[in-house]
Design an enzyme around this catalytic site. Structure first.
Site, short mmCIF file in Angstrom:
data_model
loop_
_atom_site.label_atom_id
_atom_site.label_comp_id
_atom_site.label_asym_id
_atom_site.label_seq_id
_atom_site.Cartn_x
_atom_site.Cartn_y
_atom_site.Cartn_z
N GLU A 74 0.79 -0.99 0.10
CA GLU A 74 -0.09 0.12 0.04
C GLU A 74 0.65 1.38 0.12
O GLU A 74 0.52 1.97 -0.73
CB GLU A 74 -1.00 0.22 1.32
CG GLU A 74 -1.89 -1.04 1.45
CD GLU A 74 -1.36 -2.30 2.05
OE1 GLU A 74 -0.31 -2.73 1.79
OE2 GLU A 74 -2.44 -2.91 2.75
N CYS A 112 -2.52 -2.76 7.18
CA CYS A 112 -1.79 -2.90 8.54
C CYS A 112 -2.04 -1.31 8.85
O CYS A 112 -2.19 -0.39 8.17
CB CYS A 112 -0.09 -3.03 8.56
SG CYS A 112 0.93 -1.83 7.97
N CYS A 115 -0.06 1.75 7.51
CA CYS A 115 -0.53 1.88 6.05
C CYS A 115 -1.94 2.51 6.32
O CYS A 115 -2.01 3.59 5.59
CB CYS A 115 -0.63 0.64 5.20
SG CYS A 115 0.79 -0.06 4.48
N1 THU Z 1 2.12 -6.34 3.82
C1 THU Z 1 1.68 -5.59 2.95
O1 THU Z 1 2.27 -5.20 1.89
N2 THU Z 1 0.48 -4.96 3.17
C2 THU Z 1 -0.08 -5.33 4.32
O2 THU Z 1 -1.31 -4.76 4.34
C3 THU Z 1 0.06 -6.42 5.28
C4 THU Z 1 1.49 -6.65 5.05
C5 THU Z 1 3.67 -7.14 3.63
C6 THU Z 1 4.63 -6.55 4.54
C7 THU Z 1 5.43 -7.85 4.21
O3 THU Z 1 6.14 -7.69 3.34
C8 THU Z 1 4.62 -9.34 4.21
O4 THU Z 1 3.39 -8.41 3.81
C9 THU Z 1 4.41 -9.86 5.62
O5 THU Z 1 3.98 -8.95 6.82
#
Ligand code: THU
Length: 160
Positions: A74, A112, A115
């Site tokens: 994101e 998360c 984000c």
């Molecule tokens: N991750 C994202 O890209 N977006 C999210 O909303 C949740 C987590 C990624 C971060 C990391 O590279 C992987 O997912 C595991 O946490």
């Protein structure tokens, strides 16, 4: 005094229930997910962003051997868009995530906390809500009307 916050959202059992522009966002986010650089978590996330001029941009998570230096899909996408189109409003953000293998039963992956905070910055800046969609690999989709709804009591510039 007890108070309550309610969260309204839409649920789509399958991406086929989405309208045309939403389907396009879904497809672009799914495609972007394939290029995620996630050698450490093996968890691939794709994101697509619709601007007010109709253009769609996408990105994915970028990990790093120094783990905290990596970035979610994101924010990778959001910051690129904000850097290149600083005066363009963001209409919709679509996120799709799941493990590289055996993702059939995973639920829709929500953004998360960090984000959410980052997206709220731009929602506040543009004085217009951003629709947020998040999806699973089996194509269930959840739509939230405004990112603020996902972060009650969020912190923004009005407190500074
Ligand atoms: N991750 C994202 O890209 N977006 C999210 O909303 C949740 C987590 C990624 C971060 C990391 O590279 C992987 O997912 C595991 O946490």
């Amino acid at each position: 005094m007890k108070k309550e916050i309610q969260l309204g959202y839409e649920y789509f059992k399958n991406s086929t229930e989405l309208n045309d522009i939403e389907k396009k966002l879904f497809e672009k986010a799914k495609l972007a997910r394939e290029n995620a650089y996630a050698p450490y978590s093996q968890f691939l996330v794709g994101c697509s962003i619709l601007l007010e001029n109709g253009e769609i941009f996408s990105g994915n998570n970028q990990e790093n051997a120094a783990f905290p230096s990596g970035l979610c899909a994101e924010r990778t996408t959001l910051f690129w868009v904000a850097a290149n189109f600083p005066n363009m409003k963001i209409k919709k953000i679509f996120v799709i995530g799941g493990p590289r293998e055996s993702y059939e039963k995973t639920p829709p992956i929500p953004p998360c906390g960090a984000c959410r905070q980052s997206i709220i910055e731009y929602e506040t800046k543009q004085h217009e809500d951003i629709d947020l969609y998040f999806s699973s690999m089996n194509e269930e989709v959840i739509k939230i009307q405004a990112i603020k709804d996902l972060l009650p009591f969020y912190f923004d510039a009005t407190f500074l």
